[in-house]
Structures are given as structure tokens and as C-alpha cells.
Scaffold this active site. Structure first.
Site, PDB file in Angstrom:
ATOM      1  N   PHE A 119       0.742  -1.026  -0.136  1.00  0.00           N
ATOM      2  CA  PHE A 119       0.388   0.085   0.452  1.00  0.00           C
ATOM      3  C   PHE A 119       0.687   0.915  -0.169  1.00  0.00           C
ATOM      4  O   PHE A 119       1.721   1.897   0.737  1.00  0.00           O
ATOM      5  CB  PHE A 119      -0.593  -0.269   1.313  1.00  0.00           C
ATOM      6  CG  PHE A 119      -1.773   1.017   0.942  1.00  0.00           C
ATOM      7  CD1 PHE A 119      -3.190   1.115   0.012  1.00  0.00           C
ATOM      8  CD2 PHE A 119      -2.256   2.221   2.183  1.00  0.00           C
ATOM      9  CE1 PHE A 119      -4.079   1.631   0.198  1.00  0.00           C
ATOM     10  CE2 PHE A 119      -3.486   2.844   1.724  1.00  0.00           C
ATOM     11  CZ  PHE A 119      -4.677   2.923   1.113  1.00  0.00           C
ATOM     12  N   ASP A 169       1.174  -4.011   8.697  1.00  0.00           N
ATOM     13  CA  ASP A 169       0.111  -3.847   8.595  1.00  0.00           C
ATOM     14  C   ASP A 169      -0.839  -4.695   8.261  1.00  0.00           C
ATOM     15  O   ASP A 169      -0.686  -5.341   7.714  1.00  0.00           O
ATOM     16  CB  ASP A 169       0.064  -2.867   7.382  1.00  0.00           C
ATOM     17  CG  ASP A 169      -0.601  -2.097   7.270  1.00  0.00           C
ATOM     18  OD1 ASP A 169      -1.907  -2.285   7.746  1.00  0.00           O
ATOM     19  OD2 ASP A 169      -0.588  -1.222   6.807  1.00  0.00           O
ATOM     20  N   TYR A 209     -11.266   1.348  10.757  1.00  0.00           N
ATOM     21  CA  TYR A 209     -13.394   1.175   9.555  1.00  0.00           C
ATOM     22  C   TYR A 209     -13.468   0.580   8.366  1.00  0.00           C
ATOM     23  O   TYR A 209     -14.080   0.363   7.890  1.00  0.00           O
ATOM     24  CB  TYR A 209     -12.363   3.127   9.054  1.00  0.00           C
ATOM     25  CG  TYR A 209     -11.815   3.285   8.155  1.00  0.00           C
ATOM     26  CD1 TYR A 209     -11.622   2.165   6.698  1.00  0.00           C
ATOM     27  CD2 TYR A 209     -10.607   3.961   9.157  1.00  0.00           C
ATOM     28  CE1 TYR A 209     -10.839   3.000   6.290  1.00  0.00           C
ATOM     29  CE2 TYR A 209      -9.717   4.072   8.090  1.00  0.00           C
ATOM     30  CZ  TYR A 209      -9.212   4.009   6.846  1.00  0.00           C
ATOM     31  OH  TYR A 209      -8.522   4.278   5.854  1.00  0.00           O
ATOM     32  N   LYS A 210     -12.154  -0.297   8.884  1.00  0.00           N
ATOM     33  CA  LYS A 210     -12.775  -1.629   7.386  1.00  0.00           C
ATOM     34  C   LYS A 210     -13.071  -3.055   7.888  1.00  0.00           C
ATOM     35  O   LYS A 210     -14.718  -2.680   8.329  1.00  0.00           O
ATOM     36  CB  LYS A 210     -11.601  -2.363   7.024  1.00  0.00           C
ATOM     37  CG  LYS A 210     -10.568  -0.533   5.941  1.00  0.00           C
ATOM     38  CD  LYS A 210      -9.211  -1.449   5.579  1.00  0.00           C
ATOM     39  CE  LYS A 210      -8.035  -0.601   5.062  1.00  0.00           C
ATOM     40  NZ  LYS A 210      -9.459   0.073   3.952  1.00  0.00           N
ATOM     41  N   ARG A 238     -12.271  -4.011  -7.616  1.00  0.00           N
ATOM     42  CA  ARG A 238     -12.481  -5.244  -6.291  1.00  0.00           C
ATOM     43  C   ARG A 238     -13.641  -5.491  -5.384  1.00  0.00           C
ATOM     44  O   ARG A 238     -14.482  -4.361  -4.886  1.00  0.00           O
ATOM     45  CB  ARG A 238     -11.879  -3.914  -5.360  1.00  0.00           C
ATOM     46  CG  ARG A 238     -11.040  -4.867  -4.200  1.00  0.00           C
ATOM     47  CD  ARG A 238      -9.812  -4.401  -3.394  1.00  0.00           C
ATOM     48  NE  ARG A 238     -10.085  -3.108  -3.028  1.00  0.00           N
ATOM     49  CZ  ARG A 238      -9.777  -2.253  -1.674  1.00  0.00           C
ATOM     50  NH1 ARG A 238      -8.332  -2.878  -1.507  1.00  0.00           N
ATOM     51  NH2 ARG A 238     -10.363  -1.585  -1.283  1.00  0.00           N
TER      52      ARG A 238
END
Length: 406
Positions: free
Chosen positions: A126, A195, A220-221, A365
Site C-alpha cells: 500500500f 500492517d 474502519y474496515k 475490487r
């Protein structure tokens, strides 16, 4: 092969996690396949937040720092997250953002490995993680080295102080063997920072058992803490005394309310805290984390894997798209479908109530969180994607690219 409605209904009927969907408030007529970017609203969250605002803040006022436990929320919430990532409760705190926690822990790692000036990353990880490391490297007189996944082991030389890896890749959904990579880093004299943004709440994670040194993760995922929810940070017990982040603040002080002139770090992971915790956001994340009460994460990972594989196999039969086949063995809870006009196609899907996201230039995605996704959603999403592709409606002017990418 396209699964039949009867097959999918049978899978839903046998699903041991089907009850978990009732823990969320999902809008009717929507197939939500973007929980890997923003988890849906926990059903208990609005009332919990209202009680915090009206009762704890409105009535309790400043007394609620003690009476309602506000001051300890980063620690108590970290302890609630800990079993989701395979850590002992005192090793995890909820605080700040993933980026800030990366900076704090990476700076501590470099200080613990004097004379080693290289931060090693996978080249395609990322980008934000690399941005943070670039800034840290400039400040610390270090260098960031990024290599392809297959070259990570060979790149672990005697100048590497920190190996920073995303456990589940945000595009390919490949999952690192945490135990093996941690062992390889340690054998080379380096520390590891993981991560977990696309792992925590989606996959079985065993930070303690797998020998991780440090980790960060997103609130928040899959943890369903709401937009911009606080992140979390992990500090292995063996580093509680040695890890000294470059970013320090009063909440990470050993005695914050003594107001001493000089900083003295708190014991354990509490030293990773910085400023005053955002209580409303913390309460929202608390409700999100509570959606995992009683959930077997091995069952959750297995269900997500099954959902991904069914969707990928069905999408491979559709015209005009290609599928990034899920990796063999373990993989994350999302899959990539490619189309030259991915942004237009995704916009048309969203208009029909199937919500995923896209990544330039051609990737759509689709995420499959186990707690909220039904097997029937796979069939609905595939049929909608077929309709969009065969009708050509994605070419309409209303789906012309504009605004930000979701």
C-alpha cells in the site's frame, strides 16, 4: 461456473455465522461488497453513541473522563481488539491513525537497531505505508528499500533494521506467512512491523505466536468502527521497555497528570499513546469491535474464502472482464475483477445497488466480510454484473468519470 440460487441458499442455511448479519444495519436493496474499505453500521452503534453524547458528555460532563472510563478507552478498547489479532490484552492500544502508528513503531524499531539504516518493504504494498517510511527515512538518516515479493528474503541483509509488510495485500489479497517472515527477519537481525489493515477481522492473526514485533491496523474496515475510526497498535511484550517511539505525547507519559517537565514513557503499549483520545470515535469503534463477540475467526476466514472463490469463478464466465484468480491457499477477503472501463462499470453497478470499489486503471475490487455477506449476495452481484456488461449501460454519459475514486 455460475452458482445456482438453490446452491447459494443451501450454503446460507448451513452458515454458522449467518446470525452475525443481524448485528448490522444494512440498507434494503443493496448488496454491500465494500466492507473491506468501510465496514457497515453496527446496529448497536447509534444508541451507544447517543448515550455517550447525551449521558456521558451531556450529563456527566468532564466527570466522565473517570466515571465513564474515557481516560482508559485506548487501553480497554485495545484489550478488546487483542483477541482478534492474537495478542495479549496489554500489548494493544487503540489510538491515532495507521499512518501515525506506523511512524511511531518504525521509529522505535530503527532506534532499537543502531547501525542498521534500511527499512525493507514489498514494492507493491500500500503506497501510504511507503510515504510514511520515506518521511521517516529522511528524518532518521535511513533509507527505504522496496523489492518484489519474491526477493524479500534475499534482501534481508545486515543493514536492514526493519521489515515492514502488509499481511494481506490490498490488491492481490496474497497473505504472508507471518511466522516464517518474522523468523527470517529475526535471523537477519531485523525487526518486523505488520500492517493488518486488510487482515484484522477478516483473517486469523496470531501476532504473539508468530513472533511479530510490532503491528498496526485499521478500525474502519473489517472492524466496523465508522469512517475515519481510530487505528490500533501492537507492541510485543519483549519490547515493552526498549521501544521508544520518536513521536511522544502526554497520554503516553508514565504519569501524565503530574505535568512533569520531561517525558518519561509509560510501561507497555500505553507508551504508544500521544494526545487526548477522540471519545466519540472510540465509542463508535467499541461498538464495531463488539460485533466480533463470540465469532470464531477461523470460521470467518473460511467463509470469506468460499465467498471469494464462488464470486471469482462466476465472474470468469462473464463477457468483457478478466479475473485475478485468488491465490492458492490463504488469501484475503477480496477479489479483483478487471475491465478497461472499470470506473464506469463500477458506477453502473453501484447505481443498481451492488457496491464495490475500483482502483485505477482497470481494477474493480469486491470485498466479502464474513459477518455481513450472504452467499445469496454472490448470486445477486454476479447477475447484476452480467446485466451491466451485456446491456452496455456503463457507456452512458451518467457514468462518465467524475469526482474521487471510491
Amino acid at each position: 461456473m455460475m452458482p445456482s440460487a438453490a446452491q447459494l441458499a443451501a450454503l446460507d442455511a448451513a452458515d454458522p455465522l449467518s446470525h452475525a448479519r443481524d448485528r448490522f444495519r444494512l440498507p434494503p436493496g443493496v448488496v454491500y461488497l465494500d466492507g473491506n474499505s468501510l465496514g457497515p453500521l453496527p446496529a448497536a452503534l447509534p444508541d451507544r453513541l447517543a448515550q455517550t453524547v447525551a449521558g456521558e458528555w451531556g450529563e456527566g460532563l468532564i466527570r466522565s473522563w473517570n466515571d465513564a472510563g474515557w481516560i482508559d478507552l485506548p487501553v480497554t478498547l485495545g484489550a478488546a481488539i487483542a483477541p482478534i489479532v492474537g495478542a495479549e490484552p496489554e500489548s494493544v492500544v487503540a489510538c491515532d491513525s495507521v499512518s501515525l502508528n506506523l511512524f511511531k513503531l518504525a521509529s522505535a524499531a530503527l532506534a532499537m537497531r543502531p547501525g542498521r539504516r534500511t527499512i525493507l518493504m514489498e514494492a507493491s504494498d500500500f503506497p501510504t505505508d511507503a510515504y510514511v517510511m520515506q518521511g521517516l527515512a529522511q528524518l532518521a538518516g535511513a533509507k527505504l528499500k522496496r523489492v518484489p515479493r519474491a526477493e524479500l528474503g534475499a534482501a534481508l541483509d545486515d543493514d536492514v533494521g526493519l521489515l515492514l509488510l502488509t499481511h494481506a495485500h490490498y490488491v492481490t489479497s496474497q497473505v504472508h506467512d507471518m511466522a516464517a517472515m518474522s523468523a527470517a527477519a529475526h535471523a537477519a537481525g531485523a525487526l518486523t512491523l505488520w500492517d493488518l489493515s486488510h487482515s484484522a477481522g477478516a483473517l486469523v492473526v496470531n501476532l504473539d505466536a508468530d513472533g511479530a514485533d510490532f503491528a498496526v491496523g485499521c478500525g474502519y474496515k473489517f472492524l466496523n468502527g465508522g469512517p475515519g475510526a481510530p487505528a490500533f497498535a501492537y507492541l510485543a511484550r519483549r519490547h515493552w521497555d526498549a521501544a521508544l517511539p520518536a513521536l511522544t505525547g502526554w497520554m503516553g507519559h508514565a504519569a501524565p497528570f503530574d505535568f512533569a517537565a520531561d517525558y518519561a514513557p509509560a510501561s507497555g503499549a500505553r507508551r504508544l499513546l500521544t494526545g487526548t483520545p477522540p471519545i466519540l470515535a472510540m465509542r463508535a469503534l467499541e461498538a464495531g469491535v463488539a460485533t466480533f463477540d463470540g465469532i470464531d475467526l477461523a470460521q470467518a476466514e473460511a467463509k470469506s474464502r468460499h465467498l471469494v472463490q464462488l464470486f471469482a469463478a462466476g465472474a470468469a464466465t462473464l463477457p468483457g472482464v478478466t479475473v485475478d484468480a485468488p491465490p492458492a491457499g490463504r488469501h484475503g477477503a477480496h477479489v479483483i475483477i478487471r475491465h478497461p472501463e472499470a470506473r464506469r462499470v463500477m458506477s453502473a453497478l453501484i447505481a443498481r445497488g451492488v457496491i464495490g470499489d475500483m482502483r485505477p486503471p482497470d481494477a474493480m475490487r469486491f470485498g466479502f466480510p464474513a459477518l455481513t455477506t450472504r452467499f445469496a449476495d454472490v448470486g445477486l452481484a454476479l447477475e447484476t454484473l452480467r446485466a451491466v456488461l451485456t446491456s452496455g449501460e456503463w457507456q452512458e454519459e451518467r457514468f462518465a468519470p467524475k469526482g474521487m475514486v471510491s
